[in-house]
Design a protein around this motif. Structure first.
Motif, short mmCIF file in Angstrom:
data_model
loop_
_atom_site.label_atom_id
_atom_site.label_comp_id
_atom_site.label_asym_id
_atom_site.label_seq_id
_atom_site.Cartn_x
_atom_site.Cartn_y
_atom_site.Cartn_z
N LEU A 1 8.97 1.51 -1.81
CA LEU A 1 7.77 1.80 -1.03
C LEU A 1 8.20 2.28 0.35
N PHE A 2 7.62 3.41 0.78
CA PHE A 2 7.97 3.99 2.07
C PHE A 2 6.72 4.14 2.93
N VAL A 3 6.95 4.20 4.25
CA VAL A 3 5.88 4.51 5.18
C VAL A 3 6.41 5.52 6.19
N SER A 4 5.58 6.50 6.52
CA SER A 4 5.90 7.47 7.56
C SER A 4 4.90 7.26 8.70
N GLY B 1 12.31 -1.76 -5.20
CA GLY B 1 11.84 -2.22 -6.50
C GLY B 1 10.39 -1.92 -6.81
N VAL B 2 9.76 -1.04 -6.02
CA VAL B 2 8.38 -0.64 -6.31
C VAL B 2 8.45 0.64 -7.15
N GLU B 3 8.08 0.52 -8.41
CA GLU B 3 8.21 1.63 -9.35
C GLU B 3 7.07 2.64 -9.21
N THR C 1 -2.76 -0.88 -6.20
CA THR C 1 -2.12 -1.42 -7.40
C THR C 1 -0.66 -0.98 -7.42
N MET C 2 0.24 -1.94 -7.50
CA MET C 2 1.67 -1.64 -7.50
C MET C 2 2.33 -2.13 -8.78
N THR C 3 3.27 -1.33 -9.27
CA THR C 3 4.13 -1.75 -10.38
C THR C 3 5.50 -2.02 -9.80
#
Length: 290
Positions: free
Chosen positions: A215-218, A230-232, A262-264
């Protein structure tokens, strides 16, 4: 039979050892016990690795949801009143006023004023002076070209810093020569200055050996920052005022009042099977629901 021969026979019977049959039975029983103990040990190790992997997935999900939720709750908000009218027609002002939350199913953009705001003790149409008790120098918190939220109880403006000197921040003159601290309908003590916060959340490959995604944030158009490994995959859906169902693309972004995330997530392999869990969280936009 003599007594001596009877004694020798009794002694021989007493000292007799295990026979081959007894020895084989003992060995088999021992192997069964060792095998059972080894199986229990393996099961315990697998259970431990599985629980550890699940715990890490849960920690990752909790941290990611908390960070995303903080941005969504603050969307379109500032340190001033929600009734403070957002003035201006440039792209950032429109984004802040009308599309505080926007995006697609796999990315989310949120804009707001920063949580930390600084008191203004004096202003002109093109500058503000910060309270000396809040900052030693304006350059400690702001820089030239920063986008900022300047507001009081009646009006909110998005401005871009053109100069930062001492306790003073300058910018292009406000429309109509408006002076925030001289508005007779808004108390001067309510004027504050804060950073304009523009964040974009998404999932992408992290580029490390072995592959995988994170998971990224800009922030404010800057380089992506890795937040959680580990966030697919991630999916966003949106709820509009008066509706019951979340949708991928709202008819009117101005009517969005909540976002479902919703995160996998994936974890380490356990006996050749990769841990995979899906988690969801719903966040309300505080500025539109209070």
């Amino acid at each position: 039979m003599s007594r001596s021969r009877l004694r020798r026979g009794a002694a021989a019977t007493t000292m007799a050892g295990f026979g081959l049959t007894e020895l084989m039975i003992a060995m088999v029983l021992g192997l069964i016990v060792i095998g059972a103990a080894f199986a229990i040990f393996q099961t315990s190790q697998t259970t431990f690795r599985s629980n550890e992997g699940l715990s890490r997935i849960q920690e990752t999900a909790r941290a990611a949801f908390e960070l995303i939720s903080r941005d969504v709750r603050a969307a379109g908000g500032s340190a001033c009143s929600n009734f403070s009218a957002v003035e201006g027609a440039d792209a950032r002002t429109i984004q802040f006023r009308d599309n505080a939350v926007s995006g697609t199913t796999d990315s989310l953009r949120v804009v707001s004023g920063d949580d930390t705001a600084y008191r203004v003790v004096g202003s002109t149409a093109g500058s503000v002076t910060l309270h000396a008790d809040d900052v030693d120098a304006a350059s400690d918190v702001f820089a030239v070209n920063d986008f900022l939220i300047l507001c009081n109880a009646r009006k909110t403006h998005v401005v871009r810093a053109t100069g930062v000197t001492g306790h003073t921040v300058t910018f292009a003159a406000l429309p109509g020569g408006y002076v925030p601290t001289a508005d007779i309908y808004a108390p001067p003590a309510a004027v504050v200055l804060a950073r304009y916060r523009d964040v974009n959340w998404f999932v992408a490959g992290h580029g490390r050996p072995g592959g995988g995604s994170s998971l990224f944030v800009s922030r404010n158009g800057g380089d992506p920052e890795e937040v959680a490994e580990g966030v697919e995959g991630i999916a966003f859906s949106y709820l509009e005022t008066g509706e019951d169902d979340y949708v991928d693309t709202p008819a009117d972004w101005r009517q969005v009042v909540a976002v479902r995330v919703t995160m996998t997530l994936v974890g380490a392999d356990v006996d050749g099977n990769q841990l995979r869990r899906t988690a969801s969280n719903v966040v309300s936009m505080r500025g539109r629901t209070l």
